[in-house]
Design a protein around this motif. Structure first.
Motif, PDB file in Angstrom:
ATOM      1  N   GLY B  21       0.830  -1.218   0.061  1.00  0.00           N
ATOM      2  CA  GLY B  21       0.058  -0.053  -0.058  1.00  0.00           C
ATOM      3  C   GLY B  21       0.904   1.234   0.034  1.00  0.00           C
ATOM      4  O   GLY B  21       0.646   2.148  -0.693  1.00  0.00           O
ATOM      5  N   GLY B  22       2.033   1.294   0.943  1.00  0.00           N
ATOM      6  CA  GLY B  22       2.811   2.489   0.850  1.00  0.00           C
ATOM      7  C   GLY B  22       3.448   2.952  -0.435  1.00  0.00           C
ATOM      8  O   GLY B  22       3.343   3.806  -1.117  1.00  0.00           O
ATOM      9  N   LEU B  23       3.736   1.952  -1.073  1.00  0.00           N
ATOM     10  CA  LEU B  23       4.480   1.783  -2.484  1.00  0.00           C
ATOM     11  C   LEU B  23       3.401   2.422  -3.539  1.00  0.00           C
ATOM     12  O   LEU B  23       3.693   3.414  -4.172  1.00  0.00           O
ATOM     13  CB  LEU B  23       4.813   0.816  -2.952  1.00  0.00           C
ATOM     14  CG  LEU B  23       6.445  -0.076  -2.190  1.00  0.00           C
ATOM     15  CD1 LEU B  23       6.542  -1.514  -2.981  1.00  0.00           C
ATOM     16  CD2 LEU B  23       7.329   0.726  -2.394  1.00  0.00           C
ATOM     17  N   VAL B  24       2.161   1.705  -3.319  1.00  0.00           N
ATOM     18  CA  VAL B  24       1.145   2.183  -4.368  1.00  0.00           C
ATOM     19  C   VAL B  24       0.862   3.728  -4.027  1.00  0.00           C
ATOM     20  O   VAL B  24       0.602   4.321  -5.187  1.00  0.00           O
ATOM     21  CB  VAL B  24      -0.198   1.479  -4.203  1.00  0.00           C
ATOM     22  CG1 VAL B  24      -1.324   1.695  -4.983  1.00  0.00           C
ATOM     23  CG2 VAL B  24       0.236   0.020  -4.488  1.00  0.00           C
ATOM     24  N   GLU B  25       0.641   3.973  -2.781  1.00  0.00           N
ATOM     25  CA  GLU B  25       0.373   5.499  -2.389  1.00  0.00           C
ATOM     26  C   GLU B  25       1.466   6.379  -3.026  1.00  0.00           C
ATOM     27  O   GLU B  25       1.148   7.469  -3.710  1.00  0.00           O
ATOM     28  CB  GLU B  25       0.491   5.866  -1.038  1.00  0.00           C
ATOM     29  CG  GLU B  25      -0.610   5.135  -0.283  1.00  0.00           C
ATOM     30  CD  GLU B  25      -0.710   5.486   1.234  1.00  0.00           C
ATOM     31  OE1 GLU B  25       0.264   4.556   1.885  1.00  0.00           O
ATOM     32  OE2 GLU B  25      -1.002   6.625   1.809  1.00  0.00           O
ATOM     33  N   LYS B  26       2.636   5.838  -2.995  1.00  0.00           N
ATOM     34  CA  LYS B  26       3.739   6.794  -3.525  1.00  0.00           C
ATOM     35  C   LYS B  26       3.756   6.779  -5.091  1.00  0.00           C
ATOM     36  O   LYS B  26       3.863   7.740  -5.781  1.00  0.00           O
ATOM     37  CB  LYS B  26       5.137   6.261  -3.168  1.00  0.00           C
ATOM     38  CG  LYS B  26       6.314   6.839  -3.509  1.00  0.00           C
ATOM     39  CD  LYS B  26       7.606   6.897  -2.707  1.00  0.00           C
ATOM     40  CE  LYS B  26       8.769   7.376  -3.315  1.00  0.00           C
ATOM     41  NZ  LYS B  26       8.432   8.539  -3.676  1.00  0.00           N
ATOM     42  N   ALA B  27       3.217   5.678  -5.623  1.00  0.00           N
ATOM     43  CA  ALA B  27       3.189   5.511  -6.992  1.00  0.00           C
ATOM     44  C   ALA B  27       1.997   6.643  -7.748  1.00  0.00           C
ATOM     45  O   ALA B  27       2.415   7.243  -8.690  1.00  0.00           O
ATOM     46  CB  ALA B  27       3.079   4.270  -7.573  1.00  0.00           C
ATOM     47  N   ILE B  28       1.167   6.506  -6.857  1.00  0.00           N
ATOM     48  CA  ILE B  28      -0.148   7.358  -7.409  1.00  0.00           C
ATOM     49  C   ILE B  28       0.541   8.937  -7.210  1.00  0.00           C
ATOM     50  O   ILE B  28       0.539   9.682  -8.206  1.00  0.00           O
ATOM     51  CB  ILE B  28      -1.245   7.457  -6.487  1.00  0.00           C
ATOM     52  CG1 ILE B  28      -1.878   5.977  -6.655  1.00  0.00           C
ATOM     53  CG2 ILE B  28      -2.245   8.418  -6.774  1.00  0.00           C
ATOM     54  CD1 ILE B  28      -3.017   5.659  -5.617  1.00  0.00           C
ATOM     55  N   TYR B  29       1.223   9.267  -6.170  1.00  0.00           N
ATOM     56  CA  TYR B  29       1.440  10.662  -5.979  1.00  0.00           C
ATOM     57  C   TYR B  29       2.581  11.031  -7.139  1.00  0.00           C
ATOM     58  O   TYR B  29       2.388  11.932  -7.786  1.00  0.00           O
ATOM     59  CB  TYR B  29       2.057  10.687  -4.469  1.00  0.00           C
ATOM     60  CG  TYR B  29       2.978  12.158  -4.388  1.00  0.00           C
ATOM     61  CD1 TYR B  29       2.155  13.251  -4.334  1.00  0.00           C
ATOM     62  CD2 TYR B  29       4.096  12.394  -4.619  1.00  0.00           C
ATOM     63  CE1 TYR B  29       2.718  14.634  -4.097  1.00  0.00           C
ATOM     64  CE2 TYR B  29       4.810  13.558  -4.360  1.00  0.00           C
ATOM     65  CZ  TYR B  29       4.056  14.747  -4.226  1.00  0.00           C
ATOM     66  OH  TYR B  29       4.740  15.970  -4.344  1.00  0.00           O
ATOM     67  N   ASP B  30       3.671  10.202  -7.154  1.00  0.00           N
ATOM     68  CA  ASP B  30       4.685  10.461  -8.129  1.00  0.00           C
ATOM     69  C   ASP B  30       4.118  10.484  -9.658  1.00  0.00           C
ATOM     70  O   ASP B  30       4.525  11.492 -10.296  1.00  0.00           O
ATOM     71  CB  ASP B  30       5.558   9.280  -7.984  1.00  0.00           C
ATOM     72  CG  ASP B  30       6.425   9.617  -6.678  1.00  0.00           C
ATOM     73  OD1 ASP B  30       6.489  10.448  -6.069  1.00  0.00           O
ATOM     74  OD2 ASP B  30       7.327   8.476  -6.608  1.00  0.00           O
ATOM     75  N   SER B  31       3.181   9.822  -9.796  1.00  0.00           N
ATOM     76  CA  SER B  31       2.641   9.575 -11.332  1.00  0.00           C
ATOM     77  C   SER B  31       1.882  10.988 -11.616  1.00  0.00           C
ATOM     78  O   SER B  31       2.255  11.739 -12.493  1.00  0.00           O
ATOM     79  CB  SER B  31       1.767   8.549 -11.543  1.00  0.00           C
ATOM     80  OG  SER B  31       0.636   8.729 -10.809  1.00  0.00           O
ATOM     81  N   VAL B  32       1.170  11.453 -10.459  1.00  0.00           N
ATOM     82  CA  VAL B  32       0.631  12.690 -10.902  1.00  0.00           C
ATOM     83  C   VAL B  32       1.401  13.882 -10.964  1.00  0.00           C
ATOM     84  O   VAL B  32       1.387  14.805 -11.640  1.00  0.00           O
ATOM     85  CB  VAL B  32      -0.839  13.046  -9.946  1.00  0.00           C
ATOM     86  CG1 VAL B  32      -1.117  14.394 -10.133  1.00  0.00           C
ATOM     87  CG2 VAL B  32      -1.813  11.775 -10.128  1.00  0.00           C
ATOM     88  N   ASP B  33       2.321  13.913  -9.818  1.00  0.00           N
ATOM     89  CA  ASP B  33       3.514  14.952  -9.979  1.00  0.00           C
ATOM     90  C   ASP B  33       4.182  15.016 -11.323  1.00  0.00           C
ATOM     91  O   ASP B  33       4.401  16.163 -11.679  1.00  0.00           O
ATOM     92  CB  ASP B  33       4.353  14.509  -8.662  1.00  0.00           C
ATOM     93  CG  ASP B  33       4.953  15.827  -8.218  1.00  0.00           C
ATOM     94  OD1 ASP B  33       4.647  16.900  -8.123  1.00  0.00           O
ATOM     95  OD2 ASP B  33       6.472  15.776  -7.946  1.00  0.00           O
ATOM     96  N   ALA B  34       4.467  13.866 -11.679  1.00  0.00           N
ATOM     97  CA  ALA B  34       5.385  13.881 -12.952  1.00  0.00           C
ATOM     98  C   ALA B  34       4.586  14.473 -14.066  1.00  0.00           C
ATOM     99  O   ALA B  34       5.098  15.203 -14.921  1.00  0.00           O
ATOM    100  CB  ALA B  34       5.730  12.394 -13.284  1.00  0.00           C
TER     101      ALA B  34
END
Ligand SMILES: Nc1ncnc2c1ncn2[C@@H]1O[C@H](COP(=O)(O)OP(=O)(O)OP(=O)(O)O)[C@@H](O)[C@H]1O
Ligand SMILES: [Mg+2]
Lengths: 460, 218
Positions: B21-34
């Motif tokens: 879950g932690g990794l997924v939360e980060k993936a969501i954040y990073d993808s939108v940020d990018a």
């Protein structure tokens, strides 16, 4: 052997011994009394019954009642009512027991009081800490989190107790660092990003718990989000300034080289090039001048010279400066400053600069044929306000908080087209801060923007 | 395997799910940020990071299945195991959508995005991330109220999505030059909307886990 016997004998008090001998004597007397005669069953009962009753009575009063009281007291103590004291007791073994239980209660009460106080003190320290604290035991289960962590992660400490560390912070680095600190028994510092769900950055210091039975680790979390942002802003600022300076410099060098290569012979071309070089140099000078005054005001090296300010005069001057530029684009400048606008104290030059920058922006970011309106008056609380509104392109919501940063421009291409460097509003903000004033902005993209300046009438 | 060991492996599975879950939360954040910063490198990072998430996914799924097959849990225990698989699947789908967002960023490289509805994306992403976070927190604490509140946020996301949808379509109708940008913007908002939907699945799973009720919340 003899010593053991002495100890044993010493531990028996005189009362049971005396009671024992008394009973023997009574029995002996009874047998003697009926001796020789036929033992009469009724007589035995007659003698034995009062004895039995007396004995039962003594048993009840001396042993059972105190015992019941003692056991009740012990039960209450176990339930946590330590104030309970046993009051009725005699001067015998049970009495000693009762007294000891009272003593136990008192001692427990005191110890618990001390522990509670210690715990309260610890709690107060943890609660007042500016840093977050997460304590985890050797099995990776959370022992406690302090309010800073509760707030930052939006969790309740009560719920977290006993949970595994991943249940509190879902972060692999955090977990791994914790494990490393536990295994190697040494301190460790890491920077981690926590999504809360907005990203926040923490510098986390892990310290293994020494001297406790099952071990564990305490993590201290310091929020470095703001500092990181500042660092990033500074780096961005330097990059931007370099970029801003390089663009005109490149063009100046280009034209100079062409001139040196022979273009200087052709007077007309040379003149054209020199004009461009002049304009570029002007831009650079302007930028450096802006940067300079910004840093002067910001560092407080140049303090405002306080004098009486007549707003109407300043506004006339500002309108005079812009009437040409506004006229060219058919933009109306409207002043709604009442004639009885209060006289305030401040630095005339600086306040003029504030209005120049605001009106400059309002015109720059307006459509042709637009309208720029100034209004003002008392704002209450010993303050006045001056408002500059336009019906221009407006500012997107997410940029509103950033436009006062140095070199920030919403649309780099458009601003540069007008020779803007993104320092105007930063200068405005700092001038107002030096005057104990402030600026507010509201804007709707596509509809226009309104900047409102608040200034105290009297400078203290 | 005794009760103790069974509980222990359930706990281990839950922890694994939270790690993922932690990794997924980060993936969501990073993808939108990018996407917002048009940062192709960061987008590539998200795509590569997904391998780890996929690995974790199969690993945890295997553990769950093995547990169910060998222990044949009943009643509550079965519910715990099944919920684990459900949450796991939702998380994996969210990670896939983050990858989709990252791909859109890559495809858009070199076409600066300047459409009006773009500014709604961060708000939408924030809501979606909040939902994922609350969903996982609710899972940790078996917090039914939090799960319910979280599921209610889905309406907001849906609302913004329909708004962005209409707005983008009208932008594209006005100016055919922005059709490519508009199409990617539609994709990204759609992925975010799906991510929020998967988050409500987590919420439903938590409610089912805690109460045994099965309920559709979106
Ligand atoms: N009235 C306005 N309407 C729309 N946007 C504005 C307005 N005022 C400021 N902005 C936005 O805020 C940004 C920062 O403004 P600021 O005055 O600091 O810089 P600038 O005008 O670009 O350059 P400078 O003033 O240094 O020549 C501008 O680039 C512009 O995007
Ligand atoms: Mg300006």
């Amino acid at each position: 052997m003899f010593k053991r016997f002495r100890e044993f004998a010493g531990s028996i008090s005189w009362r049971p011994l005396a009671g024992y001998f008394l009973m023997l004597f009574v029995f002996y007397a009874a047998v003697e009394f009926f001796a020789g005669d036929r033992v009469n069953a009724w007589a035995v009962v007659l003698v034995a019954l009062p004895f039995a009753i007396a004995l039962a009575w003594i048993l009840l009063k001396r042993i059972l009642e105190p015992l019941a009281e003692i056991s009740e007291a012990a039960r209450e103590m176990a339930l946590g009512y330590l104030d309970r004291e046993i009051r009725i007791y005699h001067d015998d073994e049970l009495g000693v027991l009762a007294r000891n239980i009272n003593l136990l209660g008192r001692k427990l009460r005191q110890t618990i009081y001390e522990i509670t106080e210690e715990k309260d003190r610890m709690g107060a320290v943890l609660n007042s800490m500016a840093d977050g604290v997460i304590a985890v035991d050797g099995d990776g289960r959370v022992l406690l989190v302090n309010p800073v962590v509760e707030k930052a992660l939006n969790i309740s400490g009560e719920q977290c107790r006993g949970k595994d560390i991943v249940g509190v912070i879902r972060h692999l680095d955090f977990e791994n660092s914790f494990q490393t600190a536990l295994k190697n028994q040494e301190d460790l510092t890491r920077e981690i990003q926590v999504l809360t769900p907005d990203p926040r950055y923490y510098r986390v210091h892990f310290t293994p718990l020494k001297g406790t039975g099952r071990g564990g680790v305490v993590a201290l979390l310091r929020d470095i989000t703001e500092r990181r942002q500042l660092d990033q802003m500074r780096a961005e600022f330097i990059a931007n300034v370099s970029h801003e300076l390089r663009t005109p410099l490149t063009s100046i060098r280009g034209f100079l080289e062409t001139l040196l290569d022979g273009a200087v012979e052709d007077r007309e071309t040379a003149l054209r090039f020199l004009k461009i070089i002049d304009a570029e140099t002007g831009r650079m000078t302007g930028l450096i001048g802006d940067l300079f005054s910004l840093s002067n005001i910001e560092s407080g090296r140049v303090a405002p010279v306080m004098e009486e300010i007549k707003m109407a005069g300043i506004i006339d001057k500002v309108f005079a400066i812009f009437s040409h530029a506004a006229g060219e684009r058919d933009i109306k400048l409207i002043s709604g400053i009442p004639p009885d606008f209060p006289v305030l104290t401040g630095d005339t030059g600086m306040i003029t600069r504030v209005l120049i920058n605001l009106v400059d922006n309002a015109i720059k970011y307006s459509h042709d044929g637009g309208e720029v309106t100034l209004s003002g008056g008392p704002a209450g609380g010993g303050e006045i306000f001056v408002r500059v509104s336009d019906r221009g392109i407006g500012i997107p919501e997410e940029s509103l908080s950033r436009i006062f940063e140095r070199l920030y421009r919403v649309d780099k291409a458009r601003s540069r087209e007008y020779g803007g460097s993104g320092l105007g509003l930063a200068i405005v903000k700092h001038i107002l801060e030096a005057h104990h004033g402030r600026i507010e902005v509201s804007s709707r993209p596509g509809l226009g923007s309104t900047f409102t300046v608040y200034l105290p009438v009297k400078q203290i | 395997m005794g009760r103790y060991l069974f509980d222990k492996s359930l706990r281990e599975i839950q922890n694994d799910i939270l790690r993922m879950g932690g990794l997924v939360e980060k993936a969501i954040y990073d993808s939108v940020d990018a996407f917002m910063n048009q940062d192709v490198t960061a987008a590539a990072g998200v795509i590569m990071g997904d391998e780890r998430i996929d690995e974790l996914f199969t690993e945890i799924e295997d553990k769950c299945i093995k547990l169910i097959a060998t222990q044949q849990p009943i009643a509550r225990d079965l519910r715990v195991a099944v919920t684990g698989i459900k949450i796991l699947t939702s998380l994996e789908r969210m990670a896939d959508h983050s990858v989709d967002i990252a791909r859109s960023t890559m495809c858009l490289a070199g076409h600066p995005m300047a459409l009006r509805p773009l500014q709604e994306i961060p708000r939408m992403a924030r809501l979606a991330r909040q939902m994922v976070k609350d969903g996982l927190d609710a899972y940790v604490h078996r917090d039914v109220n939090k799960a319910r509140e979280m599921c209610a946020m889905d309406d907001q996301v849906d609302f913004i999505f329909s708004h962005v949808f209409r707005d983008t379509i009208s932008c594209m109708a006005e100016d055919p030059g922005v059709v490519t940008q508009g199409a990617y913007l539609l994709y990204v908002s759609r992925y975010l909307e799906r991510i929020a939907d998967h988050a409500t699945n987590i919420g439903e799973a938590v409610i089912y886990l805690a109460t045994g009720e099965r309920r559709e919340l979106n």
